[in-house]
Design an enzyme around this catalytic site. Structure first.
Site, short mmCIF file in Angstrom:
data_model
loop_
_atom_site.label_atom_id
_atom_site.label_comp_id
_atom_site.label_asym_id
_atom_site.label_seq_id
_atom_site.Cartn_x
_atom_site.Cartn_y
_atom_site.Cartn_z
N HIS A 1 -42.17 9.57 -79.06
CA HIS A 1 -42.60 10.38 -80.20
C HIS A 1 -42.05 11.78 -80.04
O HIS A 1 -42.41 12.48 -79.11
CB HIS A 1 -44.13 10.49 -80.25
CG HIS A 1 -44.80 9.25 -80.69
ND1 HIS A 1 -45.46 9.14 -81.89
CD2 HIS A 1 -44.92 8.04 -80.10
CE1 HIS A 1 -45.95 7.92 -82.01
NE2 HIS A 1 -45.65 7.24 -80.94
N MET B 1 -53.42 1.54 -84.78
CA MET B 1 -54.17 2.63 -84.12
C MET B 1 -53.95 3.98 -84.79
O MET B 1 -54.13 5.02 -84.15
CB MET B 1 -53.77 2.72 -82.65
CG MET B 1 -53.90 1.40 -81.88
SD MET B 1 -53.29 1.58 -80.19
CE MET B 1 -53.17 -0.14 -79.68
N SER B 2 -53.55 4.00 -86.06
CA SER B 2 -53.26 5.29 -86.70
C SER B 2 -53.55 5.21 -88.19
O SER B 2 -54.31 4.38 -88.65
CB SER B 2 -51.79 5.64 -86.47
OG SER B 2 -50.94 4.75 -87.17
N ASN C 1 -45.30 -6.97 -84.10
CA ASN C 1 -45.71 -8.09 -83.25
C ASN C 1 -46.83 -8.82 -83.97
O ASN C 1 -47.46 -8.24 -84.84
CB ASN C 1 -46.23 -7.57 -81.90
CG ASN C 1 -47.39 -6.60 -82.10
OD1 ASN C 1 -47.18 -5.43 -82.46
ND2 ASN C 1 -48.61 -7.07 -81.91
N ALA D 1 -46.47 1.39 -86.92
CA ALA D 1 -46.22 0.09 -86.31
C ALA D 1 -47.57 -0.61 -86.26
O ALA D 1 -48.58 0.03 -85.96
CB ALA D 1 -45.67 0.27 -84.91
N HIS E 1 -52.34 10.79 -82.23
CA HIS E 1 -53.24 9.64 -82.30
C HIS E 1 -54.59 9.98 -81.70
O HIS E 1 -54.67 10.74 -80.73
CB HIS E 1 -52.64 8.46 -81.51
CG HIS E 1 -51.35 7.96 -82.04
ND1 HIS E 1 -50.14 8.46 -81.62
CD2 HIS E 1 -51.07 7.04 -82.98
CE1 HIS E 1 -49.17 7.84 -82.27
NE2 HIS E 1 -49.70 6.98 -83.11
N HIS F 1 -46.09 -2.98 -75.28
CA HIS F 1 -45.50 -1.87 -76.04
C HIS F 1 -44.00 -2.05 -76.21
O HIS F 1 -43.44 -1.62 -77.22
CB HIS F 1 -45.82 -0.56 -75.31
CG HIS F 1 -45.37 0.67 -76.03
ND1 HIS F 1 -45.87 1.00 -77.29
CD2 HIS F 1 -44.49 1.64 -75.71
CE1 HIS F 1 -45.29 2.13 -77.69
NE2 HIS F 1 -44.45 2.54 -76.76
N SER G 1 -44.44 4.94 -84.83
CA SER G 1 -43.79 4.58 -83.56
C SER G 1 -42.46 3.89 -83.78
O SER G 1 -42.40 2.87 -84.46
CB SER G 1 -44.67 3.61 -82.77
OG SER G 1 -45.85 4.23 -82.39
N TYR H 1 -56.28 8.00 -79.95
CA TYR H 1 -56.36 7.46 -78.58
C TYR H 1 -55.76 8.39 -77.53
O TYR H 1 -56.00 8.23 -76.34
CB TYR H 1 -55.73 6.06 -78.48
CG TYR H 1 -54.24 5.99 -78.75
CD1 TYR H 1 -53.30 6.48 -77.85
CD2 TYR H 1 -53.76 5.41 -79.93
CE1 TYR H 1 -51.95 6.41 -78.11
CE2 TYR H 1 -52.41 5.34 -80.19
CZ TYR H 1 -51.51 5.85 -79.28
OH TYR H 1 -50.16 5.79 -79.55
N GLU H 2 -54.97 9.37 -77.99
CA GLU H 2 -54.43 10.34 -77.04
C GLU H 2 -55.49 11.37 -76.63
O GLU H 2 -55.24 12.17 -75.73
CB GLU H 2 -53.24 11.08 -77.66
CG GLU H 2 -52.04 10.19 -77.93
CD GLU H 2 -50.94 10.95 -78.67
OE1 GLU H 2 -50.15 11.64 -78.01
OE2 GLU H 2 -50.91 10.86 -79.91
N1 HPA Z 1 -52.52 -3.76 -82.40
C1 HPA Z 1 -52.77 -2.46 -82.63
N2 HPA Z 1 -51.83 -1.57 -82.85
C2 HPA Z 1 -50.56 -1.98 -82.86
C3 HPA Z 1 -50.21 -3.31 -82.63
C4 HPA Z 1 -51.24 -4.26 -82.39
O1 HPA Z 1 -51.03 -5.46 -82.18
N3 HPA Z 1 -48.86 -3.39 -82.70
C5 HPA Z 1 -48.41 -2.14 -82.97
N4 HPA Z 1 -49.44 -1.28 -83.07
#
Ligand code: HPA
Length: 273
Positions: free
Chosen positions: A61, A211-212, A235, A113, A83, A247, A30, A85-86
């Protein structure tokens, strides 16, 4: 068409557009996709044109393979990934990795990310993935094993290649980038974690959550490819700081560090033999 035939068909299509085979695959996470713009003599192939390829849906993306030269090495960059989650099954999430293997890729650099769990990290840090924790209960190898693709019971002891980690550290040193290291914990998303979940991640020794990456790494290892993983800490994970996540922060941070990230990946590519 069975799975193997699908991989072959996709690989043939990609190879038909190329003069030479790529050696290194790079999956761009990302906000990190701009590295693909630096690939020279690029052949660009949209995912939608590759038979059997899934197509990506997330804003920010792009969905394409960019194949050419980076630092003198032949690379294929995935600009945009799939992903779980998609809603894609893991077989589709990881399908591009099978195709990369089939077109000759031996080394994969996976980027993402991620949320920082290690309290010494700060947003903008780059973390080399030493190991991972699959906290989803999902595995892309569940089901029938294709013995021609890899073993039924896959050793994950050295999933993240020690020599590549060394190269990454030396590369970071060469260009004056301060690299972090840690364990990446995969959760499905799309919710960010709860503070209690991050508490648990911290207790079990995760450096970052995301998440990947884990499904792709499993399939790359199944195919015998060497893997290097890099997380961009966009973050601090939930509850580490007293503020909500969003996000936008993820995208802002990846935008802020993308030049350093690109420099690092290029230096690593240069130093991979
Ligand atoms: N959690 C999960 N996935 C992420 C995060 C997070 O804090 N930041 C970027 N991708």
């Amino acid at each position: 068409m069975n799975y193997i035939e699908k991989i072959d068909e996709s690989a043939k299509y990609v190879l038909s557009k190329l003069n030479s085979k790529p050696q290194i695959g790079i999956i761009l996470g990302s906000g990190l996709g701009d590295l693909a713009e630096q690939v020279e003599d690029a052949v660009v192939i949209d995912y939608k044109d590759i038979p059997n390829f899934p197509v990506s849906t997330v804003a920010g993306h792009k969905g394409r393979l960019v194949i050419g030269k980076l630092e003198g090495k032949r690379v294929v960059a995935m600009q945009g990934r799939f992903h779980f989650y998609e809603g894609y099954p893991l077989e589709e999430v990881t399908f591009p990795i099978r195709v990369m293997k089939a077109i000759g890729v031996e080394t994969i650099i996976v980027t993402n990310a991620a949320g920082g769990v290690n309290r010494n990290f700060k947003p903008g840090d780059l973390m080399i993935i030493r190991d991972h924790i699959n906290f989803t209960g999902k595995n892309p190898l569940l089901g029938k094993n294709y013995d021609e693709l890899g073993p039924r019971f896959l050793d994950m002891t050295n999933a993240y290649d020690k020599e590549l980690i060394d190269i990454a550290k030396k590369s970071a040193n060469n260009i004056g980038v301060n690299l972090r290291e840690g364990t990446y914990m995969w959760l499905t998303g799309p919710t960010y974690e709860t503070p209690a979940e991050i508490n648990l991640a911290e207790v079990v020794g995760a450096g970052a959550v995301g998440m990947s990456t884990v499904p792709e790494v499993i399939i790359a290892r199944h195919g015998g490819m060497k893997v290097l993983g890099i997380s961009c800490i966009t973050n601090m994970a939930a509850g580490i700081l007293d503020k909500p996540l969003n996000h936008e922060e993820v995208m802002e941070t990846s935008e802020r560090v993308k030049e350093t990230f690109q420099k690092l990946v290029k230096e690593i590519v240069k130093n991979i033999h």
